[in-house]
Design an enzyme around this catalytic site. Structure first.
Site, PDB file in Angstrom:
ATOM      1  N   SER A 175      -1.173 140.937  47.246  1.00  0.00           N
ATOM      2  CA  SER A 175      -0.991 141.294  48.649  1.00  0.00           C
ATOM      3  C   SER A 175      -0.159 140.223  49.364  1.00  0.00           C
ATOM      4  O   SER A 175       0.937 139.922  48.921  1.00  0.00           O
ATOM      5  CB  SER A 175      -2.366 141.515  49.302  1.00  0.00           C
ATOM      6  N   ASP A 338      -2.535 152.834  46.782  1.00  0.00           N
ATOM      7  CA  ASP A 338      -2.531 151.828  47.850  1.00  0.00           C
ATOM      8  C   ASP A 338      -2.044 152.466  49.154  1.00  0.00           C
ATOM      9  O   ASP A 338      -0.964 153.039  49.205  1.00  0.00           O
ATOM     10  CB  ASP A 338      -1.595 150.686  47.447  1.00  0.00           C
ATOM     11  N   HIS A 371      -5.610 149.746  47.989  1.00  0.00           N
ATOM     12  CA  HIS A 371      -5.007 148.408  47.933  1.00  0.00           C
ATOM     13  C   HIS A 371      -5.877 147.441  47.126  1.00  0.00           C
ATOM     14  O   HIS A 371      -5.383 146.651  46.330  1.00  0.00           O
ATOM     15  CB  HIS A 371      -4.841 147.903  49.372  1.00  0.00           C
TER      16      HIS A 371
END
Lengths: 392, 392
Positions: A175, A338, A371
């Site tokens: 991320s 995601d 995610h």
């Protein structure tokens, strides 16, 4: 405590020969920079950041893997601080003795970011708007300069140089950590041999920049935020609660949430009483968020949002210009479902690198987490990761 | 104005014989219920809602198609109010003379919902917390009873009965309108011959309930909201701005937004100045939302959120129990890339109906719009719709 520490070290030595599930004891260390100049040209005095390391630095100092952390995370990537620590670091499934990122071979190091979202967590050491400005003796608030992903990288680089390191066997991040990993490869290509971007992207698009802004606006709406000056009074915890709820849900996926959260009865009586009563699904999300809010700092979240919003790998005029410099072997691992940093973003970055003739691997992580597959389903790619790390 | 109205009517008569693109002039009418008892057992006096109709009611009064509207919408489904009206009703592409929902054959009617989100729009007539409570002479605020999707349906039913109608050739709605359409088919199966659910669902899951709550929390965070008592002072426009921005982005898709919004330069100087400056992508979303905020009522949005959060078709103990009663032919048209009411929800409802041996068609709408494909890409399904409406 001296005895306890020794015991932990002995245990660590003992456990290193045990299989994957073995616990590893870690400790947070602190690194200081007396005066740091941001990528934007501002000066910050007395920067302090925390860091952790797992494994042993070899003599050539060329077995280093840097782990860069995500928005809500910190440098606690693996291991436990003590025996009664309920949870190991977030990537403990892949970092450790005999694991994909093998601490028997690699010296794995991770650094708390500047403006870390959770400065009030006991094991986070960071510098940001909540820190004391040495010039005034008071918290910076919004006087703290805007920082970028490049600044996170530069602070990490200062620490590595301080340790005598000048090469990374790999940089790996999930991320926001992936943004830092790509930035490393673009800004300091001579350093980075391998780059792994997990649930990340080479730049943020308009869609994602807008989404991040919603988190920021939630905080700014709270009257306690008061233009960033709340350190003498009540913190804007309601704004932080909403922001965190948005982050949490955004990082998940209905596939997980709808099996985790109590199914709602038709027309729960409470729901009909008033529009202010909380429904069960809402309690699940907001209750957890409310409990965690005091650990966060509202301004820090705003600064993190901005750092992400400004991200284009290499900080050149275009993403393409930034990616040109990358010489590292690269591996992209987005999550198929995601909803926060959608896989098309990593795909686009990988595609641009491939078109430049660079070495690129791309595989998607699956799972019910959206995610968060980048954290909770990462073991799925353990074999691939381990192979990538030995690639010459 | 009398002359103008006559001209419009003549024009309408004239234009009915023209092809698809012909303008149709419409007017908003008002319907009153002296005393209405909500599904939750509360009484509301003097309910007023607006409504529009296109086409002509036949003598048997059996050519009626009811259009139920979405969260941010109203009964203006087709046509224009006047020659200088810049935009026709939202489904003008499929409602009109010779169109999929053919006003040469059908009497198409639509009603402004209770607690409509935009009571300050000149062409919306609604009753909700911003309305004057006849018992006190002041706006209801949160004293207005919680209403449900069933209440929206019951108010529509009262109007139809007032017009002497007791059967619907079809009920068709998008998004929140789809919830009403399904509710109609489940609550009053004898009325409904055909039901079309566009970008909808038979019930909202935990994921969606949480997402809706984020809109509500944005409003409640604004200090001007003041527990719902703001009618004597400043309205909570900042909270409404954030809520609307969340709704707008949530209803769209990166595929549209990333080509519509100006691409961000690397490190725009403005972005580095302060965390409070607005980036171009943010201006695009929040600027439009801020401009529209005064037309909305914050409490109305909270009541709409709650009505949606409580929805399970038929309002029985389970969705299955509610769906059992449906005898209408059904058509589900979710949008493939919908991020707000994801297609799995419509799929699940359709599947349950199919398992009960009911007549179900299911097709997905494609396009760059996400949820809003249900409005902006609807013409894609014009042929299918027209066919479905003639199905015996």
């Amino acid at each position: 405590m001296k005895w306890l520490r020794t015991t932990f070290i002995s245990l660590t030595v003992l456990l290193i020969s045990l299989p994957l599930s073995a616990d590893q004891w870690v400790e947070k260390q602190s690194f200081t920079i007396d005066s740091y100049t941001t990528h934007g040209g501002e000066t910050i005095k007395d920067i302090k950041v925390g860091w952790e390391a797992y494994g042993k630095l070899n003599e050539a100092k060329d077995n280093v893997i840097l782990i860069t952390h995500f928005f809500s995370g910190n440098s606690h990537a693996a291991g436990k601080y003590s025996e009664d620590d309920p949870q190991a670091g977030y990537w403990d499934a892949i970092i450790g003795s005999g694991k994909a990122i093998d601490t028997d071979k690699y010296y794995v190091i991770s650094v708390d970011s500047l403006v870390n979202a959770y400065p009030n967590l006991p094991n986070v050491i960071t510098t940001g708007p909540a820190s004391i400005n040495p010039d005034t003796g008071k918290p910076y608030g919004l006087d703290f300069p805007v920082v970028t992903i490049r600044d996170f990288v530069n602070v990490q680089k200062a620490l590595l140089e301080d340790l005598g390191i000048n090469k990374l066997h790999a940089v790996i991040g999930a991320s926001m950590g992936s943004l830092q990993a790509i930035e490393w490869a673009a800004a300091y290509p001579d350093w980075v041999e391998r780059m792994v971007s997990v649930i990340g992207a080479g730049s943020l698009d308009a869609w994602t920049i807008m989404g991040l802004e919603q988190w920021a606006q939630a905080i700014k709406l709270d009257p306690n935020w008061n233009g960033g000056n709340y350190y003498d009074g009540d913190a804007p915890l309601e704004g932080v609660t909403l922001a965190q709820a948005m982050i949490t849900q955004g990082a998940m996926h209905p596939e997980y949430i709808n099996q985790a959260v109590p199914k709602q009865e038709t027309l729960p009586a409470k729901g009909l009483e008033s529009v202010t009563t909380e429904l069960p699904a809402v309690e699940w999300l907001f209750g957890a968020s409310r409990a965690r809010a005091p650990l966060a700092d509202a301004n820090h979240i705003l600064y993190l949002v901005r750092a992400n919003q400004l991200f284009v790998a290499g900080h050149q005029n275009t993403l393409k210009d930034g990616l040109k410099n990358i010489s590292a072997k690269t591996l992209f691992l987005p999550s198929s479902n995601d909803l926060l940093l959608m896989p098309y973003m990593a795909e686009n970055t990988a595609e641009q690198l491939r078109e430049m003739g660079k070495e690129v691997q791309y595989e998607e992580i699956s799972g019910p987490w959206g995610h968060l597959n980048g954290l909770f389903s990462i073991q799925q790619k353990a074999g691939l990761l381990s192979e990538f790390l030995t690639k010459e």
